[in-house]
Design a protein around this motif. Structure first.
Motif, mmCIF file in Angstrom:
data_model
loop_
_atom_site.group_PDB
_atom_site.id
_atom_site.type_symbol
_atom_site.label_atom_id
_atom_site.label_comp_id
_atom_site.label_asym_id
_atom_site.label_seq_id
_atom_site.Cartn_x
_atom_site.Cartn_y
_atom_site.Cartn_z
ATOM 1 N N LEU A 142 3.093 1.737 -17.554
ATOM 2 C CA LEU A 142 4.490 1.618 -17.135
ATOM 3 C C LEU A 142 4.992 0.186 -17.201
ATOM 4 O O LEU A 142 6.078 -0.121 -16.702
ATOM 5 C CB LEU A 142 4.653 2.167 -15.712
ATOM 6 N N ILE A 143 4.213 -0.679 -17.831
ATOM 7 C CA ILE A 143 4.622 -2.081 -17.961
ATOM 8 C C ILE A 143 5.781 -2.255 -18.949
ATOM 9 O O ILE A 143 6.692 -3.054 -18.699
ATOM 10 C CB ILE A 143 3.415 -2.943 -18.352
ATOM 11 N N PRO A 144 5.818 -1.519 -20.070
ATOM 12 C CA PRO A 144 6.956 -1.656 -20.994
ATOM 13 C C PRO A 144 8.284 -1.281 -20.334
ATOM 14 O O PRO A 144 8.322 -0.657 -19.269
ATOM 15 C CB PRO A 144 6.600 -0.688 -22.133
ATOM 16 N N SER A 145 9.368 -1.623 -20.990
ATOM 17 C CA SER A 145 10.699 -1.304 -20.494
ATOM 18 C C SER A 145 10.941 0.200 -20.557
ATOM 19 O O SER A 145 10.235 0.933 -21.267
ATOM 20 C CB SER A 145 11.761 -2.015 -21.327
ATOM 21 N N GLU A 146 11.970 0.671 -19.825
ATOM 22 C CA GLU A 146 12.314 2.097 -19.877
ATOM 23 C C GLU A 146 12.647 2.519 -21.303
ATOM 24 O O GLU A 146 12.266 3.605 -21.747
ATOM 25 C CB GLU A 146 13.499 2.385 -18.957
ATOM 26 N N GLU A 147 13.343 1.645 -22.020
ATOM 27 C CA GLU A 147 13.704 1.953 -23.409
ATOM 28 C C GLU A 147 12.458 2.141 -24.268
ATOM 29 O O GLU A 147 12.377 3.076 -25.076
ATOM 30 C CB GLU A 147 14.572 0.826 -23.981
ATOM 31 N N ASP A 148 11.465 1.279 -24.076
ATOM 32 C CA ASP A 148 10.228 1.394 -24.850
ATOM 33 C C ASP A 148 9.421 2.621 -24.433
ATOM 34 O O ASP A 148 8.781 3.266 -25.281
ATOM 35 C CB ASP A 148 9.385 0.127 -24.700
ATOM 36 N N LEU A 149 9.407 2.940 -23.138
ATOM 37 C CA LEU A 149 8.700 4.136 -22.678
ATOM 38 C C LEU A 149 9.300 5.389 -23.311
ATOM 39 O O LEU A 149 8.578 6.272 -23.778
ATOM 40 C CB LEU A 149 8.776 4.243 -21.153
ATOM 41 N N PHE A 150 10.619 5.448 -23.315
ATOM 42 C CA PHE A 150 11.294 6.608 -23.894
ATOM 43 C C PHE A 150 11.042 6.675 -25.395
ATOM 44 O O PHE A 150 10.797 7.740 -25.957
ATOM 45 C CB PHE A 150 12.793 6.528 -23.603
ATOM 46 N N GLY A 151 11.072 5.525 -26.042
ATOM 47 C CA GLY A 151 10.858 5.488 -27.481
ATOM 48 C C GLY A 151 9.447 5.859 -27.897
ATOM 49 O O GLY A 151 9.225 6.309 -29.022
ATOM 50 N N ALA A 152 8.468 5.678 -26.992
ATOM 51 C CA ALA A 152 7.074 6.007 -27.310
ATOM 52 C C ALA A 152 6.799 7.499 -27.259
ATOM 53 O O ALA A 152 5.764 7.968 -27.747
ATOM 54 C CB ALA A 152 6.134 5.274 -26.349
ATOM 55 N N MET A 153 7.723 8.264 -26.678
ATOM 56 C CA MET A 153 7.541 9.711 -26.618
ATOM 57 C C MET A 153 7.789 10.332 -27.990
ATOM 58 O O MET A 153 8.486 9.771 -28.836
ATOM 59 C CB MET A 153 8.515 10.319 -25.601
ATOM 60 N N ALA A 154 7.228 11.514 -28.203
ATOM 61 C CA ALA A 154 7.496 12.255 -29.430
ATOM 62 C C ALA A 154 8.975 12.597 -29.499
ATOM 63 O O ALA A 154 9.632 12.804 -28.473
ATOM 64 C CB ALA A 154 6.655 13.529 -29.466
ATOM 65 N N SER A 155 9.490 12.657 -30.692
ATOM 66 C CA SER A 155 10.926 12.902 -30.862
ATOM 67 C C SER A 155 11.346 14.225 -30.224
ATOM 68 O O SER A 155 12.431 14.310 -29.629
ATOM 69 C CB SER A 155 11.294 12.885 -32.348
ATOM 70 N N ALA A 156 10.496 15.252 -30.301
ATOM 71 C CA ALA A 156 10.828 16.536 -29.692
ATOM 72 C C ALA A 156 10.925 16.420 -28.179
ATOM 73 O O ALA A 156 11.765 17.071 -27.549
ATOM 74 C CB ALA A 156 9.782 17.580 -30.080
ATOM 75 N N CYS A 157 10.066 15.577 -27.595
ATOM 76 C CA CYS A 157 10.100 15.381 -26.141
ATOM 77 C C CYS A 157 11.395 14.698 -25.735
ATOM 78 O O CYS A 157 12.032 15.082 -24.747
ATOM 79 C CB CYS A 157 8.890 14.555 -25.711
ATOM 80 N N ARG A 158 11.800 13.700 -26.495
ATOM 81 C CA ARG A 158 13.062 13.010 -26.186
ATOM 82 C C ARG A 158 14.239 13.972 -26.306
ATOM 83 O O ARG A 158 15.161 13.945 -25.479
ATOM 84 C CB ARG A 158 13.249 11.814 -27.118
ATOM 85 N N ARG A 159 14.220 14.818 -27.330
ATOM 86 C CA ARG A 159 15.304 15.800 -27.494
ATOM 87 C C ARG A 159 15.351 16.754 -26.308
ATOM 88 O O ARG A 159 16.438 17.118 -25.824
ATOM 89 C CB ARG A 159 15.121 16.593 -28.790
ATOM 90 N N ASN A 160 14.188 17.168 -25.819
ATOM 91 C CA ASN A 160 14.153 18.096 -24.690
ATOM 92 C C ASN A 160 14.721 17.467 -23.427
ATOM 93 O O ASN A 160 15.403 18.133 -22.638
ATOM 94 C CB ASN A 160 12.720 18.556 -24.446
ATOM 95 N N ILE A 161 14.446 16.194 -23.211
ATOM 96 C CA ILE A 161 14.981 15.504 -22.035
ATOM 97 C C ILE A 161 16.503 15.405 -22.144
ATOM 98 O O ILE A 161 17.228 15.635 -21.160
ATOM 99 C CB ILE A 161 14.337 14.114 -21.902
ATOM 100 N N ARG A 162 16.987 15.096 -23.335
ATOM 101 C CA ARG A 162 18.444 15.022 -23.530
ATOM 102 C C ARG A 162 19.075 16.401 -23.381
ATOM 103 O O ARG A 162 20.170 16.544 -22.791
ATOM 104 C CB ARG A 162 18.752 14.452 -24.914
ATOM 105 N N LYS A 163 18.392 17.427 -23.891
ATOM 106 C CA LYS A 163 18.910 18.791 -23.780
ATOM 107 C C LYS A 163 19.043 19.202 -22.325
ATOM 108 O O LYS A 163 20.052 19.817 -21.922
ATOM 109 C CB LYS A 163 17.993 19.763 -24.511
ATOM 110 N N ALA A 164 18.042 18.890 -21.514
ATOM 111 C CA ALA A 164 18.090 19.247 -20.093
ATOM 112 C C ALA A 164 19.282 18.599 -19.414
ATOM 113 O O ALA A 164 19.981 19.230 -18.615
ATOM 114 C CB ALA A 164 16.792 18.835 -19.413
#
Length: 335
Positions: A142-164
C-alpha cells in the motif's frame, strides 16, 4: 544457543511484545482471546532467550485432539493466518525454530506441533524433522499512490469497480455489533452453496471475532448496498500495525453482477492506506486474487509429531473434515 521459557502474560510482557517490528495482529491479546474462545484452547506464551537475555517471543495455543495435547501456532481451521515468533532482527528464525522443538515436546508436553510463521521460509525448515506444505499468500503493497494501486489491477477489475459505482453500489463502515455477523454469515452460506459446500465454521466464530477485536478498534467491517439499499455484500478485515487482512468476504450470488466484492476491496485498500497501513494480506493465494495486482509470498505451514501414529491421525482428521463438509452440504440441499 536459544532457549524458550514459558511465561504468564502481564502488562509488561504485552508492552515488550508490542515493540517488535514483526508483530502482527495474531500476536495481540485480543486475537488470542478470540482463538482461545472459539477453539477451546489455552494460550501458551514463551520468551526466547540468548544467554539469559530476551531476544524474542513465541505464541501458540494448546488444545486436545484424540486425547493428546496439540500445540498450534496456529492449527489449520483456526482462521488465524500466522503466529510463530516475534524476534529481534538479528536473531535467525531457524535458530528459534530449532529451540522450539525440545520446548514443544518437552516442557509443553505436546504430541503434535504446527507452525506458520510469516518470517519462516522453506530453507529454514530442513534438517529439523518437519513436514511442510506450501501455503503462499497474496499481498498488496500500500506504499504506492492510490492512482498506482488502481492502475496495477487487471483492466477487468478496474472496469468492475467503475461499473459498481455507476450502478449505484455504495459502501458503508459498520459498527462492531453481533447483527453484522448474522448478515455476513447468511451471505457466506450462499457463497459456499455455489460449490455445494457449507461454511467451515459457525456464525458464533464471527460474533466472537467482532466481540474481541471490535472494542480495540482492530477490525474494519464493511457492507455494500445496492441502489435500493439492500445489503448485497460484506467484508471482515482485521488490521494492526502495518497490515490489514482479508479475514472474510461474502455476497449474494443474485447481486454479484453489480460487482460489490471488488468495490469492497478497493474501499478497504484506500481506508487502510490512509491510516498508515503499508500491506494488505489476502490470507491465501487463490488465483482470483491476482486481479488486484497482488504479489505472492511463500509462507510454509510446518508440522512435526511425536510419533508416526500422531501424524497419521492428523492427516486423517483433515481428510475427515473435508468429507464431513461435503456430506453436510448434500444433506442441506436435500432438505
Amino acid at each position: 544457543m536459544l532457549r524458550l521459557h514459558r511465561v504468564q502474560p502481564d502488562a509488561a510482557l504485552w508492552a515488550d511484545r508490542a515493540t517488535y517490528p514483526d508483530r502482527l495482529i495474531f500476536h495481540t491479546p485480543e486475537w488470542l482471546r478470540f482463538v482461545a474462545e472459539s477453539q477451546r484452547a489455552e494460550p501458551l506464551l514463551a520468551t526466547v532467550t540468548d544467554a539469559g537475555q530476551v531476544v524474542g517471543h513465541y505464541t501458540g495455543l494448546l488444545s486436545r485432539r484424540f486425547g493428546m495435547r496439540i500445540l498450534g501456532s496456529p492449527m489449520a481451521g483456526w482462521t488465524t493466518s500466522y503466529l510463530g515468533f516475534n524476534l529481534r532482527p538479528d536473531v535467525p528464525r531457524r535458530a528459534a525454530l530449532s529451540a522450539l522443538m525440545p520446548f514443544a515436546f518437552g516442557e509443553a508436553g505436546a504430541a503434535h506441533l504446527e507452525i506458520r510463521d510469516r518470517g519462516l521460509t522453506a530453507a529454514d525448515l530442513g534438517g529439523l524433522g518437519l513436514r511442510w506444505d506450501e501455503a503462499p499468500t497474496a499481498v498488496i503493497s500500500l506504499i504506492p499512490s492510490e492512482e498506482d494501486l488502481f492502475g496495477a489491477m487487471a483492466s477487468a477489475c478496474r472496469r468492475n469497480i467503475r461499473k459498481a459505482a455507476k450502478s449505484g453500489v455504495t459502501v458503508e463502515e459498520v459498527s462492531a455489533t453481533p447483527a453484522f455477523a448474522d448478515e455476513f454469515y447468511d451471505q457466506l452460506r450462499d457463497v459456499f452453496a455455489k460449490q455445494n459446500l457449507v461454511p467451515t465454521y459457525s456464525v458464533e466464530r464471527v460474533r466472537s471475532l467482532i466481540r474481541h477485536l471490535g472494542p480495540a478498534g482492530r477490525v474494519l467491517l464493511l457492507r455494500a448496498r445496492d441502489p435500493e439499499g439492500r445489503c448485497i455484500a460484506t467484508a471482515v478485515l482485521p488490521w494492526y500495525h502495518r497490515t490489514m487482512y482479508f479475514w472474510g468476504g461474502a455476497s449474494y450470488r443474485e447481486h454479484q453482477n453489480l460487482r460489490p466484492n471488488e468495490t469492497l476491496i478497493w474501499y478497504a485498500l484506500r481506508w487502510a492506506r490512509s491510516r498508515g497501513v503499508t500491506e494488505f494480506d489476502f490470507v491465501g493465494g487463490n488465483s482470483y486474487k491476482s486481479k488486484y495486482g497482488t504479489t505472492e509470498v511463500p509462507v510454509p505451514w510446518a508440522r512435526r509429531s511425536r510419533s508416526p501414529l500422531v501424524a497419521h491421525l492428523r492427516d486423517a482428521a483433515k481428510q475427515g473434515f473435508a468429507l464431513k463438509q461435503r456430506t453436510v452440504a448434500r444433506l442441506t440441499a436435500v432438505r
